[in-house]
Write a protein that holds these residues in place. Structure first.
Motif, PDB file in Angstrom:
ATOM      1  N   PRO A 162       0.812  -1.218   0.000  1.00 27.98           N
ATOM      2  CA  PRO A 162       0.000   0.000   0.000  1.00 27.98           C
ATOM      3  C   PRO A 162       0.843   1.264   0.000  1.00 27.98           C
ATOM      4  O   PRO A 162       1.871   1.357   0.682  1.00 27.98           O
ATOM      5  N   LEU A 163       0.412   2.244  -0.825  1.00 24.29           N
ATOM      6  CA  LEU A 163       1.044   3.565  -0.911  1.00 24.29           C
ATOM      7  C   LEU A 163       2.514   3.499  -1.318  1.00 24.29           C
ATOM      8  O   LEU A 163       3.318   4.354  -0.959  1.00 24.29           O
ATOM      9  N   PHE A 164       2.861   2.490  -2.115  1.00 29.37           N
ATOM     10  CA  PHE A 164       4.259   2.231  -2.448  1.00 29.37           C
ATOM     11  C   PHE A 164       4.936   3.448  -3.085  1.00 29.37           C
ATOM     12  O   PHE A 164       6.017   3.858  -2.682  1.00 29.37           O
ATOM     13  N   ASN A 222       6.624  -0.928 -11.267  1.00 27.06           N
ATOM     14  CA  ASN A 222       7.099  -0.340 -10.011  1.00 27.06           C
ATOM     15  C   ASN A 222       8.463  -0.818  -9.529  1.00 27.06           C
ATOM     16  O   ASN A 222       8.882  -0.473  -8.424  1.00 27.06           O
ATOM     17  N   ASP A 223       9.165  -1.584 -10.346  1.00 23.62           N
ATOM     18  CA  ASP A 223      10.539  -1.977  -9.994  1.00 23.62           C
ATOM     19  C   ASP A 223      11.313  -2.190 -11.284  1.00 23.62           C
ATOM     20  O   ASP A 223      11.823  -3.275 -11.562  1.00 23.62           O
ATOM     21  N   THR A 224      11.410  -1.118 -12.071  1.00 20.97           N
ATOM     22  CA  THR A 224      11.908  -1.233 -13.444  1.00 20.97           C
ATOM     23  C   THR A 224      13.428  -1.137 -13.523  1.00 20.97           C
ATOM     24  O   THR A 224      13.986  -0.325 -14.262  1.00 20.97           O
ATOM     25  N   ILE A 242      10.169  -9.408 -16.023  1.00 25.09           N
ATOM     26  CA  ILE A 242       9.970 -10.356 -14.933  1.00 25.09           C
ATOM     27  C   ILE A 242       9.800  -9.623 -13.604  1.00 25.09           C
ATOM     28  O   ILE A 242       9.794  -8.403 -13.561  1.00 25.09           O
ATOM     29  N   ASP A 243       9.681 -10.389 -12.525  1.00 26.77           N
ATOM     30  CA  ASP A 243       9.503  -9.882 -11.163  1.00 26.77           C
ATOM     31  C   ASP A 243       8.279  -8.975 -11.088  1.00 26.77           C
ATOM     32  O   ASP A 243       8.387  -7.755 -10.966  1.00 26.77           O
ATOM     33  N   LEU A 244       7.118  -9.590 -11.122  1.00 28.19           N
ATOM     34  CA  LEU A 244       5.861  -8.852 -11.196  1.00 28.19           C
ATOM     35  C   LEU A 244       5.197  -8.668  -9.831  1.00 28.19           C
ATOM     36  O   LEU A 244       4.009  -8.342  -9.757  1.00 28.19           O
ATOM     37  N   TYR A 254       6.151   6.542 -12.906  1.00 33.38           N
ATOM     38  CA  TYR A 254       6.891   5.798 -11.891  1.00 33.38           C
ATOM     39  C   TYR A 254       7.871   4.830 -12.552  1.00 33.38           C
ATOM     40  O   TYR A 254       9.038   4.729 -12.159  1.00 33.38           O
ATOM     41  N   ASP A 255       7.385   4.109 -13.552  1.00 31.46           N
ATOM     42  CA  ASP A 255       8.235   3.116 -14.208  1.00 31.46           C
ATOM     43  C   ASP A 255       9.358   3.775 -14.986  1.00 31.46           C
ATOM     44  O   ASP A 255      10.511   3.333 -14.944  1.00 31.46           O
ATOM     45  N   PHE A 256       9.042   4.839 -15.702  1.00 32.77           N
ATOM     46  CA  PHE A 256      10.091   5.571 -16.421  1.00 32.77           C
ATOM     47  C   PHE A 256      11.118   6.113 -15.430  1.00 32.77           C
ATOM     48  O   PHE A 256      12.338   5.943 -15.600  1.00 32.77           O
TER      49      PHE A 256
END
Length: 371
Positions: A162-164, A222-224, A242-244, A254-256
């Motif tokens: 939550p709220l990452f 969220n972890d790119t 991977i790592d979803l 966020y990903d960029f």
């Protein structure tokens, strides 16, 4: 979560899944720090078939059921998209192996949560950017991830943490850590605290636009990081994201931004010589071009315009998380030396400061890339 699982526990988990063939070898795999990961090799009618078995860390991911619902939903959707373009869904996305009871995960007698994915053969991961072409391909892959999931109902996904990336909440956590100062460490980090407090207005830059409906809610990874892409051994092309575990509703920015924070930094995340920390504008341009190519028109004009802010804000957010953790006693991020998290915070803030110096160049690069 209990200690390292025993061979008996691992074998019981393996037996719960619909694997092809008979298991004949199991060993630890990879260098991840969150989940316990094993490579399971099966003998399937004389042919070798490999699987990834993982015990999920339910100390960090408090709702593994919801997490696996996200992963199963997104991967099934991606498989259909890949089939539509005559791709290979067995290699271009993860697949969830069902248990013999038809579930996406298995819960053992110790309340450990397990899952299995088919192992994607003939691939490798990169831990750091080795050349611009690899970074470009990584950007295309993460952009394509956005494009393929553009029509997925992001609001149906669970927040696995939550709220990452809700930066205003991260900022409030940071301010509380400063105010409480349980170990008396604030005095040793006053310049960093002042730097973070001076940029409070930035913390709302993206969330306010989301709440006003001016930025669309997206499915975000969220972890790119670069090492969350599988590259094909033969072509050296980015093949599969991977790592979803942290796939949830969020912003494309966020990903960029997280990719820029980790991939376009000229130094290590915990570098103590801050003169080595800069934003590599060439790599920023490379990733921007690749990301927009992968997104293939699926982003709005405002999302594209705000790409530099995504990079700055994700770097800043990570910095205040490191700093807050240092102030409260290093309870979240593992440390390997004294003041390790303070060093990490300093690198993030140095990178933020360098982005601010290069803001016009960053915006000019985005303007050129979107044409």
């Amino acid at each position: 979560m209990s200690q390292t699982p025993t061979p008996e526990t691992i074998n019981n988990a393996i037996a719960a899944f619909q694997l092809e063939g008979s298991p004949r070898n199991v060993h630890s795999y990879g260098n991840g720090h969150i989940n316990d990961t094993f490579l399971v090799t099966c003998d399937a009618a004389g042919k070798e078939k490999n699987y990834i078995l993982q015990r999920m860390n339910h100390s960090i991911f408090r709702n593994p059921q919801a997490l696996m619902e996200n992963v199963a939903g997104v991967t099934s959707y991606l498989q259909e998209k890949i089939r539509e373009r005559n791709g290979d869904p067995d290699r271009e996305t993860l697949s969830v192996v069902k248990t013999k009871a038809g579930e996406n995960y298995f819960v053992d007698s110790l309340h450990n949560f397990w899952r299995v994915f088919p192992f994607i053969e003939n691939t490798f991961c990169l831990e750091k950017v080795e050349n611009a072409r690899d970074f470009y391909d990584c950007a295309v892959a993460f952009g394509d991830f956005q494009r393929q999931l553009a029509d997925y109902p992001a609001g149906t996904l669970h927040e696995t943490i939550p709220l990452f990336h809700y930066t205003p909440s991260r900022f409030q956590d940071f301010k509380k850590a400063v105010a409480d100062d349980p170990l008396g460490r604030a005095a040793s980090a006053q310049p960093e605290i002042d730097f973070a407090l001076a940029r409070e207005a930035d913390t709302h830059a993206l969330t306010d636009l989301l709440e006003k409906g001016e930025l669309p809610l997206r499915v975000t990874h969220n972890d790119t990081k670069l090492n969350n892409i599988l590259f094909d051994n033969d072509t050296r092309k980015a093949l599969c994201v991977i790592d979803l575990d942290t796939v949830m509703p969020g912003l494309s920015l966020y990903d960029f931004g997280d990719s820029i924070r980790t991939g376009a930094n000229t130094g290590a995340e915990d570098e103590t010589d801050l003169s080595k920390i800069e934003l590599d504008l060439s790599l920023f341009e490379t990733f921007t071009e690749g990301f927009l190519t992968g997104c293939a028109g699926s982003l709005t004009p405002l999302e594209i315009e705000l790409l530099p802010m995504g990079a700055k804000l994700m770097t800043y957010e990570c910095g205040i998380r490191f700093l807050a953790d240092y102030l409260v006693g290093d309870v979240y991020f593992k440390i390997h030396r004294e003041r390790h998290n303070l060093d990490r915070a300093r690198t993030q803030f140095k990178l933020v400061a360098d982005m601010e110096k290069k803001w016009k160049e960053m915006t000019d690069i985005v303007t050129r890339a979107k044409k």
